[in-house]
Motif scaffolding. Sequence first.
Motif, short mmCIF file in Angstrom:
data_model
loop_
_atom_site.label_atom_id
_atom_site.label_comp_id
_atom_site.label_asym_id
_atom_site.label_seq_id
_atom_site.Cartn_x
_atom_site.Cartn_y
_atom_site.Cartn_z
N THR A 92 1.31 -0.94 0.03
CA THR A 92 0.12 0.32 -0.30
C THR A 92 0.57 1.09 -0.32
N GLY A 93 2.18 0.82 -0.35
CA GLY A 93 2.61 2.84 0.29
C GLY A 93 3.12 2.78 -1.60
N VAL A 94 1.76 2.52 -2.67
CA VAL A 94 1.59 2.74 -3.59
C VAL A 94 0.41 4.14 -3.78
N ALA A 95 -0.44 4.17 -2.53
CA ALA A 95 -1.54 4.89 -2.67
C ALA A 95 -0.59 6.22 -1.85
N PRO A 96 0.52 7.08 -1.74
CA PRO A 96 0.40 8.11 -2.42
C PRO A 96 1.32 8.29 -3.91
N LEU A 97 1.81 7.41 -4.28
CA LEU A 97 2.27 7.84 -5.52
C LEU A 97 1.58 7.66 -6.37
N LYS A 98 -0.18 6.83 -6.39
CA LYS A 98 -1.06 7.19 -6.73
C LYS A 98 -1.77 8.47 -6.78
N SER A 99 -1.36 9.24 -6.36
CA SER A 99 -2.05 10.94 -5.41
C SER A 99 -1.30 11.47 -5.92
N MET A 100 0.20 10.98 -6.34
CA MET A 100 0.96 11.96 -6.67
C MET A 100 1.42 11.93 -8.32
N VAL A 101 0.86 10.70 -8.70
CA VAL A 101 0.87 10.28 -9.92
C VAL A 101 -0.65 11.49 -10.61
N ARG A 102 -1.55 10.84 -10.52
CA ARG A 102 -3.11 11.36 -10.76
C ARG A 102 -2.46 13.05 -10.72
N HIS A 103 -2.13 13.88 -10.33
CA HIS A 103 -2.01 14.85 -9.52
C HIS A 103 -1.27 15.33 -10.71
N ALA A 104 0.17 14.76 -10.79
CA ALA A 104 1.27 15.33 -12.19
C ALA A 104 0.12 15.32 -13.23
N LEU A 105 -0.32 14.23 -13.38
CA LEU A 105 -0.81 14.04 -15.04
C LEU A 105 -2.48 14.87 -15.39
N GLU A 106 -3.02 14.23 -14.75
CA GLU A 106 -4.03 15.06 -14.80
C GLU A 106 -5.03 16.74 -14.62
N ALA A 107 -3.63 16.19 -13.21
CA ALA A 107 -3.78 18.56 -13.23
C ALA A 107 -2.62 19.13 -14.24
N GLY A 108 -1.89 18.27 -14.58
CA GLY A 108 -0.96 19.19 -15.48
C GLY A 108 0.30 19.94 -14.61
N GLU A 109 0.07 18.87 -13.46
CA GLU A 109 1.31 19.44 -12.36
C GLU A 109 2.79 19.58 -12.42
N TYR A 110 3.54 18.12 -13.80
CA TYR A 110 4.39 17.99 -13.65
C TYR A 110 5.57 17.71 -14.31
N GLU A 111 6.63 18.71 -14.67
CA GLU A 111 7.10 18.69 -16.10
C GLU A 111 7.77 17.69 -16.83
N GLY A 112 8.04 16.87 -16.25
CA GLY A 112 9.52 15.37 -16.75
C GLY A 112 8.15 13.91 -16.39
N GLU A 113 9.10 13.66 -16.88
CA GLU A 113 8.40 11.80 -17.39
C GLU A 113 8.89 10.95 -15.58
N ILE A 114 7.80 10.08 -15.49
CA ILE A 114 7.48 9.54 -14.56
C ILE A 114 7.05 7.62 -14.60
N THR A 115 8.05 7.05 -13.58
CA THR A 115 8.08 6.13 -14.37
C THR A 115 7.85 5.17 -12.19
N LEU A 116 6.16 4.48 -12.30
CA LEU A 116 6.49 3.77 -11.49
C LEU A 116 6.55 2.81 -10.90
N TYR A 117 7.05 1.93 -10.60
CA TYR A 117 7.65 0.95 -9.79
C TYR A 117 6.34 0.05 -9.12
N ALA A 118 5.76 -0.60 -9.13
CA ALA A 118 4.32 -1.24 -7.91
C ALA A 118 4.87 -2.92 -7.15
#
Length: 369
Positions: A225-251
Amino acid sequence: MTKYTITVEPVGREVECDEDQTILEACLRAGVWLPHSCTHGTCATCKVDKLDGEVDLGEASTFALMDFERDEGKLLTCCAKPREDVTIEADLDVDEDMDVHPVQDFTGRVVVLEDIAEQTKRLVVELDREIGFNAGQYMKFTVPASTVGGESLGEVDRTWSIGSPPGETTRLEFHIRNVKGGRGTDGWVFAGLAEGDEVMLSGPYGRFVLKTSDDKHAILVGGGTGVAPLKSMVRHALEAGEYEGEITLYAGGRTRAWLYDVAAFRALDDEYDEFTYRPCLSDETAEEVAASGDDPDAYAYGMVTEVIEADHERLSGCRGYLCGPPAMVDAALKTLMSRRLFPRDIFREDFFDESDKNGSGLKSPLIKR
């Protein structure tokens, strides 16, 4: 109730604190941001110097606050309660990527409680009003008093990371793994909690947040469940356009049964060129996945650290975000550093439980995190 004044140096800010309230809680509710992580006396992130006054040190772990440190006047603000006016000296540097939202109390109603993976539930709570938080922060729940085996147990607090993005201001999602014998999990969420129930919670807490002003390749590593805060980060970055760089999630998960939200992350991977999702199976082979009719090429195999090592010869110039059990976080930290990623560019959130207070699996308490 007796109230005392907490003076926070070097800024000279004064905060009113009840005698049964921790120094950290009083400061966060007053909008004074003090460094903190676990809020249960285990990680030592909130360690400060006491310059004046008497306190009750509370249930601080002897591994997080050693005897000689107690003698020197150090304390953990997440455990310490004042017994007179107190002056502390704290590091008040606030990350420019982190909005400071004062901690508040909320009443919520459970609108979703469902099994999403082995020994893992999704809990969605509708709040009584809007909340502001940073992607990666967590909430503190009040676990009700109960009777177990004829023994009366009082209320306790348990903390769980927010899995939904900051744009969803009244509906918060949490991913909760069952801990055998745990008051908050085995004894509440997995026992009697049900949709429609009212819950009491407070927040937001934590400093493990997405650096939204950055454009470095973000390597996100989550175990369980360490994925939980990372999911928040990913959705915020992508859906709200809040991050300029690449993102790779290892689950990471033992088998597919331990992974969750796989389809949702794959949909994001398909939609956004800058996002890559890497689900990793440590105890299941490609042959076993294929035999079940699933696509074996949709997964990576081995420990998540092994997958990262195979994927990257060098990670210099990236950022690392690590979240999950302490042993996994430590292993991932070593892997990222072996790939030339500096410690200053690695951020971690260790998921401790009550058993960690005895020091099992803990990092050195002399390292302030």
